[in-house]
Motif scaffolding. Structure first.
Motif, PDB file in Angstrom:
ATOM      1  N   ASP A 109       0.779  -1.281   0.067  1.00 20.66           N
ATOM      2  CA  ASP A 109      -0.027   0.024   0.047  1.00 20.66           C
ATOM      3  C   ASP A 109       0.850   1.212   0.031  1.00 20.66           C
ATOM      4  OD1 ASP A 109      -2.100  -1.556   2.438  1.00 20.66           O
ATOM      5  OD2 ASP A 109      -2.408  -1.699   0.382  1.00 20.66           O
ATOM      6  N   GLU A 110       2.021   1.151   0.573  1.00 20.09           N
ATOM      7  CA  GLU A 110       2.839   2.334   0.783  1.00 20.09           C
ATOM      8  C   GLU A 110       4.358   2.081   1.081  1.00 20.09           C
ATOM      9  OE1 GLU A 110       2.532   3.287   5.439  1.00 20.09           O
ATOM     10  OE2 GLU A 110       0.749   4.079   4.046  1.00 20.09           O
ATOM     11  N   VAL A 111       5.412   2.922   0.626  1.00 21.15           N
ATOM     12  CA  VAL A 111       6.445   2.683   0.986  1.00 21.15           C
ATOM     13  C   VAL A 111       7.026   4.027   1.770  1.00 21.15           C
ATOM     14  CG1 VAL A 111       8.875   2.559  -0.012  1.00 21.15           C
ATOM     15  CG2 VAL A 111       7.079   1.349  -1.093  1.00 21.15           C
ATOM     16  N   THR A 112       7.619   3.676   2.925  1.00 20.11           N
ATOM     17  CA  THR A 112       8.287   4.833   3.515  1.00 20.11           C
ATOM     18  C   THR A 112      10.084   4.768   3.508  1.00 20.11           C
ATOM     19  OG1 THR A 112       7.024   4.366   5.594  1.00 20.11           O
ATOM     20  CG2 THR A 112       8.923   5.623   6.057  1.00 20.11           C
ATOM     21  N   LEU A 113      10.208   5.930   3.051  1.00 19.74           N
ATOM     22  CA  LEU A 113      11.666   5.918   2.569  1.00 19.74           C
ATOM     23  C   LEU A 113      12.319   7.375   2.761  1.00 19.74           C
ATOM     24  CD1 LEU A 113      12.046   7.921  -0.336  1.00 19.74           C
ATOM     25  CD2 LEU A 113      10.965   6.082  -1.312  1.00 19.74           C
ATOM     26  N   ARG A 114      13.782   7.157   3.048  1.00 19.33           N
ATOM     27  CA  ARG A 114      14.229   8.419   3.256  1.00 19.33           C
ATOM     28  C   ARG A 114      15.687   8.399   2.448  1.00 19.33           C
ATOM     29  NH1 ARG A 114      18.620  10.632   6.499  1.00 19.33           N
ATOM     30  NH2 ARG A 114      19.287   8.615   7.462  1.00 19.33           N
ATOM     31  N   ALA A 152      12.306  11.039   6.465  1.00 22.84           N
ATOM     32  CA  ALA A 152      11.609   9.852   6.046  1.00 22.84           C
ATOM     33  C   ALA A 152      10.244  10.387   5.610  1.00 22.84           C
ATOM     34  CB  ALA A 152      11.509   8.814   7.274  1.00 22.84           C
ATOM     35  N   GLN A 153       9.621   9.867   4.432  1.00 21.05           N
ATOM     36  CA  GLN A 153       8.412  10.290   4.029  1.00 21.05           C
ATOM     37  C   GLN A 153       7.702   8.958   3.471  1.00 21.05           C
ATOM     38  OE1 GLN A 153      10.428  12.686   0.862  1.00 21.05           O
ATOM     39  NE2 GLN A 153       8.393  12.475   0.081  1.00 21.05           N
ATOM     40  N   THR A 154       6.384   8.840   3.693  1.00 24.87           N
ATOM     41  CA  THR A 154       5.621   7.826   3.212  1.00 24.87           C
ATOM     42  C   THR A 154       4.934   8.133   1.807  1.00 24.87           C
ATOM     43  OG1 THR A 154       4.957   7.193   5.610  1.00 24.87           O
ATOM     44  CG2 THR A 154       3.603   6.593   3.828  1.00 24.87           C
ATOM     45  N   VAL A 155       5.211   7.009   1.020  1.00 23.48           N
ATOM     46  CA  VAL A 155       4.611   7.385  -0.447  1.00 23.48           C
ATOM     47  C   VAL A 155       3.526   6.275  -0.507  1.00 23.48           C
ATOM     48  CG1 VAL A 155       5.127   7.239  -2.842  1.00 23.48           C
ATOM     49  CG2 VAL A 155       6.803   8.116  -1.296  1.00 23.48           C
ATOM     50  N   GLU A 156       2.286   6.788  -0.727  1.00 21.96           N
ATOM     51  CA  GLU A 156       1.052   5.589  -1.015  1.00 21.96           C
ATOM     52  C   GLU A 156       1.356   5.233  -2.475  1.00 21.96           C
ATOM     53  OE1 GLU A 156      -2.537   7.212  -0.008  1.00 21.96           O
ATOM     54  OE2 GLU A 156      -1.887   7.846   1.938  1.00 21.96           O
ATOM     55  N   LEU A 157       0.898   3.983  -2.746  1.00 23.68           N
ATOM     56  CA  LEU A 157       1.125   3.294  -3.924  1.00 23.68           C
ATOM     57  C   LEU A 157      -0.357   2.854  -4.456  1.00 23.68           C
ATOM     58  CD1 LEU A 157       4.268   1.373  -3.173  1.00 23.68           C
ATOM     59  CD2 LEU A 157       4.279   3.531  -4.487  1.00 23.68           C
ATOM     60  N   PRO A 158      -0.356   2.620  -5.956  1.00 27.66           N
ATOM     61  CA  PRO A 158      -1.532   2.174  -6.422  1.00 27.66           C
ATOM     62  C   PRO A 158      -1.768   0.652  -5.940  1.00 27.66           C
ATOM     63  CG  PRO A 158      -0.077   3.068  -8.187  1.00 27.66           C
ATOM     64  CD  PRO A 158       0.716   3.122  -6.884  1.00 27.66           C
ATOM     65  N   GLU A 159      -3.040   0.483  -5.719  1.00 28.97           N
ATOM     66  CA  GLU A 159      -3.665  -0.795  -5.212  1.00 28.97           C
ATOM     67  C   GLU A 159      -3.253  -2.120  -6.049  1.00 28.97           C
ATOM     68  OE1 GLU A 159      -8.061  -2.843  -4.223  1.00 28.97           O
ATOM     69  OE2 GLU A 159      -7.527  -0.739  -3.919  1.00 28.97           O
ATOM     70  N   GLY A 160      -2.641  -2.978  -5.567  1.00 28.84           N
ATOM     71  CA  GLY A 160      -2.309  -4.276  -6.385  1.00 28.84           C
ATOM     72  C   GLY A 160      -1.368  -5.118  -5.761  1.00 28.84           C
ATOM     73  N   PHE A 197      22.665   8.868  -6.087  1.00 31.10           N
ATOM     74  CA  PHE A 197      21.447   8.824  -5.684  1.00 31.10           C
ATOM     75  C   PHE A 197      21.569   7.553  -4.677  1.00 31.10           C
ATOM     76  CE2 PHE A 197      17.452   6.278  -6.890  1.00 31.10           C
ATOM     77  CZ  PHE A 197      16.573   7.377  -5.673  1.00 31.10           C
ATOM     78  N   GLY A 198      20.899   7.895  -3.600  1.00 33.29           N
ATOM     79  CA  GLY A 198      21.055   6.868  -2.657  1.00 33.29           C
ATOM     80  C   GLY A 198      19.618   6.955  -1.801  1.00 33.29           C
ATOM     81  N   VAL A 199      19.164   5.838  -1.315  1.00 30.79           N
ATOM     82  CA  VAL A 199      17.982   5.656  -0.210  1.00 30.79           C
ATOM     83  C   VAL A 199      18.698   5.092   0.873  1.00 30.79           C
ATOM     84  CG1 VAL A 199      15.807   4.339   0.104  1.00 30.79           C
ATOM     85  CG2 VAL A 199      16.331   5.307  -2.224  1.00 30.79           C
ATOM     86  N   SER A 200      18.468   5.666   2.054  1.00 31.23           N
ATOM     87  CA  SER A 200      18.908   5.088   3.321  1.00 31.23           C
ATOM     88  C   SER A 200      17.959   4.493   3.937  1.00 31.23           C
ATOM     89  CB  SER A 200      19.641   6.358   4.214  1.00 31.23           C
ATOM     90  OG  SER A 200      18.378   7.178   4.469  1.00 31.23           O
ATOM     91  N   HIS A 201      16.555   4.602   3.769  1.00 36.03           N
ATOM     92  CA  HIS A 201      15.663   3.732   4.312  1.00 36.03           C
ATOM     93  C   HIS A 201      14.556   3.490   3.169  1.00 36.03           C
ATOM     94  CE1 HIS A 201      13.082   2.323   7.743  1.00 36.03           C
ATOM     95  NE2 HIS A 201      12.105   2.919   7.067  1.00 36.03           N
ATOM     96  N   SER A 202      13.960   2.305   3.184  1.00 32.10           N
ATOM     97  CA  SER A 202      12.879   1.987   2.803  1.00 32.10           C
ATOM     98  C   SER A 202      12.194   0.887   3.062  1.00 32.10           C
ATOM     99  CB  SER A 202      13.570   1.295   1.101  1.00 32.10           C
ATOM    100  OG  SER A 202      12.504   0.613   0.433  1.00 32.10           O
ATOM    101  N   ALA A 203      10.942   0.898   3.512  1.00 34.15           N
ATOM    102  CA  ALA A 203       9.868  -0.133   4.098  1.00 34.15           C
ATOM    103  C   ALA A 203       8.545  -0.052   3.524  1.00 34.15           C
ATOM    104  CB  ALA A 203       9.772   0.453   5.751  1.00 34.15           C
ATOM    105  N   PRO A 204       8.473  -1.347   2.723  1.00 36.79           N
ATOM    106  CA  PRO A 204       7.424  -1.398   2.038  1.00 36.79           C
ATOM    107  C   PRO A 204       6.207  -1.957   3.001  1.00 36.79           C
ATOM    108  CG  PRO A 204       8.766  -3.105   1.515  1.00 36.79           C
ATOM    109  CD  PRO A 204       9.610  -2.277   2.277  1.00 36.79           C
ATOM    110  N   ARG A 205       4.905  -1.499   3.157  1.00 38.62           N
ATOM    111  CA  ARG A 205       3.999  -1.858   3.983  1.00 38.62           C
ATOM    112  C   ARG A 205       2.560  -2.131   3.371  1.00 38.62           C
ATOM    113  NH1 ARG A 205       4.717   2.994   7.986  1.00 38.62           N
ATOM    114  NH2 ARG A 205       6.597   2.609   8.456  1.00 38.62           N
ATOM    115  N   SER A 206       1.861  -3.194   3.911  1.00 35.62           N
ATOM    116  CA  SER A 206       0.453  -3.268   3.393  1.00 35.62           C
ATOM    117  C   SER A 206      -0.427  -3.323   4.608  1.00 35.62           C
ATOM    118  CB  SER A 206       0.527  -4.636   2.447  1.00 35.62           C
ATOM    119  OG  SER A 206      -0.709  -5.094   2.179  1.00 35.62           O
TER     120      SER A 206
END
Length: 108
Positions: free
Chosen positions: A17-22, A54-62, A83-92
């Motif tokens: 549903d969403e990914v939190t990344l920094r 860190a920010q949360t990005v809402e994603l399309p359903e599926g 370009f680098g991502v120091s944190h990524s956490a997918p959630r549902s």
């Protein structure tokens, strides 16, 4: 940095549903100012947090078996250097406790 991407492969296909990344704040060159977060279900483009929080990005359903973050723009002219991502956490919210899934409220 512009056009570079990082991909997280999940251990199984699942709803995300969403990914939190920094974004990494110690990368040389101009800061990435816009990213696209993509899954097999679709993509969402967002302006990045200018303070590097860190920010949360809402994603399309599926469902998906991967999540990709692509750098779309930088704060200065040009393509940027790194370009680098120091944190990524997918959630549902539908997932509960899937294997390899931190669950609602974890991380950030």
């Amino acid at each position: 940095a512009v056009g570079e991407w990082l991909e997280l492969r999940l251990d199984s296909r699942r709803p995300v549903d969403e990914v939190t990344l920094r974004l990494a704040d110690d990368a040389p060159g101009p800061d990435v100012s816009r990213v696209t977060v993509e899954t097999e279900a679709g993509a969402t483009s967002v302006t990045t947090d200018p303070l590097g929080r860190a920010q949360t990005v809402e994603l399309p359903e599926g469902t998906t078996s991967w999540v990709r973050v692509t750098a779309d723009a930088v704060t200065d002219e040009g393509a940027g250097a790194v370009f680098g991502v120091s944190h990524s956490a997918p959630r549902s919210s539908a997932c509960g406790r899937c294997p390899g899934h931190a669950g609602p409220g974890a991380g950030a």
